[in-house]
Design a protein around this motif. Structure first.
Motif: not given
Length: 446
Positions: A144-154, A165-169, A186-193, A284-287
């Motif tokens: 349908a013409g989207v330019f790509g796909f965004k996901c969050f890891l946290s 999660d890792r399996e869904q990613l 959006h690359a922030e690891d939930p375990g570290h957070l 997020c992530p922060p300055i």
């Protein structure tokens, strides 16, 4: 040249070959030719002479949260695209979340397109979203013409756009790689957070400690390995941690298809200067600290970081409480990215040509928009006219985005946008904006 309708002339025109005095001929909304400055004007053509002001290609911002429909009281296509036009941006790509519904199905994409169609002052494209359970929707969205796909890891901050999660990613990236698409992360690891101190209260130092660099570093390392395994194309959003730069450079040298962006706030603002309770600086992530910022600039200089985009993520004023734990995380900067970056870049010895590469050519390349991002024949006649040596002081009241909140309030910046042009039509003359003339864009088909 008999069909030329308009000639834009300046002693400083930024082209892929460098900056030079030139006359740019426009026909049918496209750049017909880049001619010598004193070239004869074709009969019937209108001439706009900008003197020594710089003519540069319209900027391309591939990271904008417009929030429309559903959270239009936060922002909307009318206000966001006006802010973009006032800031010299002629193309934006809208993020799939913070609107209701999110852009996670073709049906939701059509809802968003219908809302945007009559409100776009500049050209607008759309990202799709990758969330748990919608792998089946990714190929239809691509078609349908989207330019790509965004996901969050946290967690994203909104319930309707959950993290993967890792399996869904792996499932989403495998599907996207199968049709040659792009995943932006959006690359922030939930375990570290989760292991970090919880953000609370007005102290910025406490908030910064809650989003450690290790969270970004770990998430990016895992993304690199998955992209390597699947031979997939990935893009790291809003890089904040400079610690990740060596691994990104090494992965790219090994043939991993990874690109990286950062944002004006990471390049121009520092943790040391943020007052307690000033949650207009929260994102997020922060300055991070000044030393981290220096390394990000080095990453731009050596090409490890590809582009600079806004991550304009506005909200209403009431959501910016003085508590860094509860306040909405997002910085409103759509109109100010060009002068903010130019102010910092000139202090560090970079040229306007560098800024154009980072903020126009590279974002256009990221999403495959070969008609944007440069002043050369055949491209769209999209331009910004900049007075690079003039300054202004940021007054939030004068900004075009809906809620007059910005981390740049009171800052004096170099670079006044005199006018903005979309396909050969002036849409911003420095004081007023035209009615919407933007078009809705789709991913170019191979």
């Amino acid at each position: 040249m008999s069909e030329t309708e308009l000639v834009l002339r300046s002693t400083r025109v930024i082209t892929p070959e460098g900056t030079r005095a030139a006359s740019v001929a426009v026909s049918g909304g496209k750049i017909a030719a880049v001619l010598p400055h004193d070239a004869e004007v074709p009969a019937g053509a209108r001439v706009e002479d900008f003197g020594d002001d710089v003519l540069l290609p319209g900027l391309v911002d591939t990271h904008v949260h417009v929030n429309d429909p559903g959270r239009t009281h936060w922002e909307g296509f009318w206000t966001a695209t006006r802010a973009a036009a006032a800031g010299g941006i002629t193309t934006l790509v809208d993020m799939p979340l913070n609107s209701l519904p999110p852009t996670t199905t073709t049906e939701n994409l059509e809802i968003k397109r219908e809302v945007a169609r009559s409100k776009a002052h500049i050209d607008v494209g759309f990202w799709g979203g990758a969330i748990p359970g919608n792998v089946k929707d990714l190929r239809p969205l691509h078609e349908a013409g989207v330019f790509g796909f965004k996901c969050f890891l946290s967690p994203s901050g909104v319930e309707e756009f959950p993290e993967v999660d890792r399996e869904q990613l792996a499932a989403a990236l495998g599907e996207i790689a199968g049709f040659g698409g792009l995943l932006i992360v959006h690359a922030e690891d939930p375990g570290h957070l989760a292991a970090a101190p919880e953000a609370h209260g007005p102290k910025y130092a406490d908030f910064l400690a809650s989003r450690p660099r290790s969270s970004e570093n770990e998430a990016i390392a895992a993304l690199i390995e998955l992209a390597r395994k699947l031979d997939a194309r990935v893009h790291v959003l809003h890089l904040s941690s400079s610690d990740a730069l060596p691994m990104i450079a090494a992965a790219r040298a090994d043939g991993v298809k990874i690109t990286v962006e950062t944002c004006p706030h990471f390049l121009t603002l520092t943790a040391e200067e943020i007052p307690d309770g000033a949650t207009e600086f929260k994102c997020c992530p922060p300055i991070r600290e000044a030393g981290n910022q220096d390394a990000l600039w080095q990453g731009l200089a050596d090409g490890t970081i590809d582009c600079i985009v806004s991550d304009h993520s506005p909200s209403t004023a009431d959501l910016k409480t003085p508590d860094f734990g509860s306040a909405w995380g997002g910085i409103s900067s759509l109109q100010l990215g060009l002068p903010a970056i130019w102010t910092a870049a000139r202090e560090r010895g970079h040229s306007l040509e560098d800024v154009v590469r980072w903020m126009s050519a590279a974002p256009a390349d990221l999403v495959g928009l070969g008609s944007k991002g440069a002043i050369e024949p055949g491209r769209d006649a999209d331009f910004a006219v900049l007075a690079p040596d003039e300054t202004f002081t940021v007054d939030p009241v004068e900004l075009q985005h809906r809620n007059k909140i910005t981390a740049y309030a009171g800052k004096t910046l170099y670079g006044v946008v005199r006018s903005t042009w979309l396909r050969g039509q002036r849409i911003n003359d420095g004081t007023t904006l035209t009615e919407p003339l933007g078009e809705l864009l789709e991913r170019p088909r191979a």
